[in-house]
Design an enzyme around this catalytic site. Sequence first.
Site, PDB file in Angstrom:
ATOM      1  N   CYS A  79      39.652  49.679  42.765  1.00 24.89           N
ATOM      2  CA  CYS A  79      40.602  48.784  42.085  1.00 24.89           C
ATOM      3  C   CYS A  79      41.357  48.054  43.188  1.00 24.89           C
ATOM      4  O   CYS A  79      42.103  48.679  43.953  1.00 24.89           O
ATOM      5  CB  CYS A  79      41.564  49.626  41.242  1.00 24.89           C
ATOM      6  SG  CYS A  79      42.982  48.720  40.613  1.00 24.89           S
ATOM      7  N   CYS A 206      38.737  41.394  42.337  1.00 19.13           N
ATOM      8  CA  CYS A 206      39.066  42.360  41.286  1.00 19.13           C
ATOM      9  C   CYS A 206      37.728  42.961  40.889  1.00 19.13           C
ATOM     10  O   CYS A 206      36.743  42.224  40.727  1.00 19.13           O
ATOM     11  CB  CYS A 206      39.724  41.638  40.102  1.00 19.13           C
ATOM     12  SG  CYS A 206      39.793  42.636  38.589  1.00 19.13           S
TER      13      CYS A 206
HETATM   14  N1  DGL Z   1      39.903  46.067  38.408  1.00 19.93           N
HETATM   15  C1  DGL Z   1      41.192  46.050  38.973  1.00 19.93           C
HETATM   16  C2  DGL Z   1      41.241  45.360  40.313  1.00 19.93           C
HETATM   17  O1  DGL Z   1      40.267  45.396  41.025  1.00 19.93           O
HETATM   18  C3  DGL Z   1      42.405  45.852  38.119  1.00 19.93           C
HETATM   19  C4  DGL Z   1      42.328  44.992  36.917  1.00 19.93           C
HETATM   20  C5  DGL Z   1      43.603  45.096  36.098  1.00 19.93           C
HETATM   21  O2  DGL Z   1      43.884  46.205  35.642  1.00 19.93           O
HETATM   22  O3  DGL Z   1      44.312  44.111  35.936  1.00 19.93           O
HETATM   23  O4  DGL Z   1      42.233  44.812  40.697  1.00 19.93           O
END
Ligand code: DGL
Length: 317
Positions: A79, A206
């Site tokens: 994440c 993301c």
């Molecule tokens: N998938 C996550 C990232 O890489 C977070 C997405 C979210 O919860 O807004 O930042």
Amino acid sequence: MDSIKRIAFFDSGVGGLSVLARIAQVAHALGRSDIQYLYLGDTARCPYGERSVQEINQFVGEIVSWLDGHAPDHVVMACNTSCALARPAAEQVVRKGKREILLDLIEPTAAYLLEIAQKSGPHDKIKINVGVMSTINTARSGAFGKALRKSPDIFKGQVKELGCPKLVPLIESGRLQDPDIASALDEALVEYLEQLAGTTHLILGCTHYPFIEQQILDLARGRLAHLFADGLVTVDPAVALAAQMTGQTYKDIHAIKAQVDYSAPAFTICTTGDTNAFDLAAARCLSCRKIKSRHVSLGHFAPKPATNALAFPITLL
Ligand code: DGL
């Protein structure tokens, strides 16, 4: 990667599965079918993109504490928002002095782009104009730009970091093929890509976005090609991480397309949210028939080092 036996991943939702899938495919291609995978998607509290730093620190502390309790060799912060904002919180929790290593996505991505920048000498002109699509939190942190600018002698390009808050809910819906969601996605991507005109290297900042990489490329090389006259390539931080873990090149890792059965016992996939909704979105994102996740409740896990570690695969009630 030779030393890995159990590897844990976490994200706010299904996004981190793009990282798990990349690592699992690479491991499979290297003949490492013995690795156990543990994944936790904090869907109950997704998205993280606009939450406060305090909240994200708390969530990351709880999650890493829970994962840590299952004795992984490595914990992958799958994440980017957590990597950008809460790496110190995660570091505080992981057991010190043991085999476990905390991995994140930002440093390997910067290392890969610096490699490219290094090749862009006066005789070998590779133009670098970095764009980052990410959550609002990651964009505000400027984490990718900061990592690149740590090497000012090598990286002299531009970095534009853009928060793209409309994308995660569309991907989490698990309905990217439905006409209404597809058209909302198209509209949102046009809005964001227009702001990133001139980008040559687009970081999918993301972990949800590799699941819409094709839609991004179709627009940037099709309808919006006039905005990217020097061409646009995407950079997936998970590929950069896998390259770093294996000592292979980004290109070699990117080319690996192994068939992995994510419903096999080697994969323990958990969510803090509704398992049916998670399973639907996860199966669509991974293009597989079935994902059977398990529900995990967090919140009562204090962000402190776990003792009495339990190995996984695990049995949850
Ligand atoms: N998938 C996550 C990232 O890489 C977070 C997405 C979210 O919860 O807004 O930042």
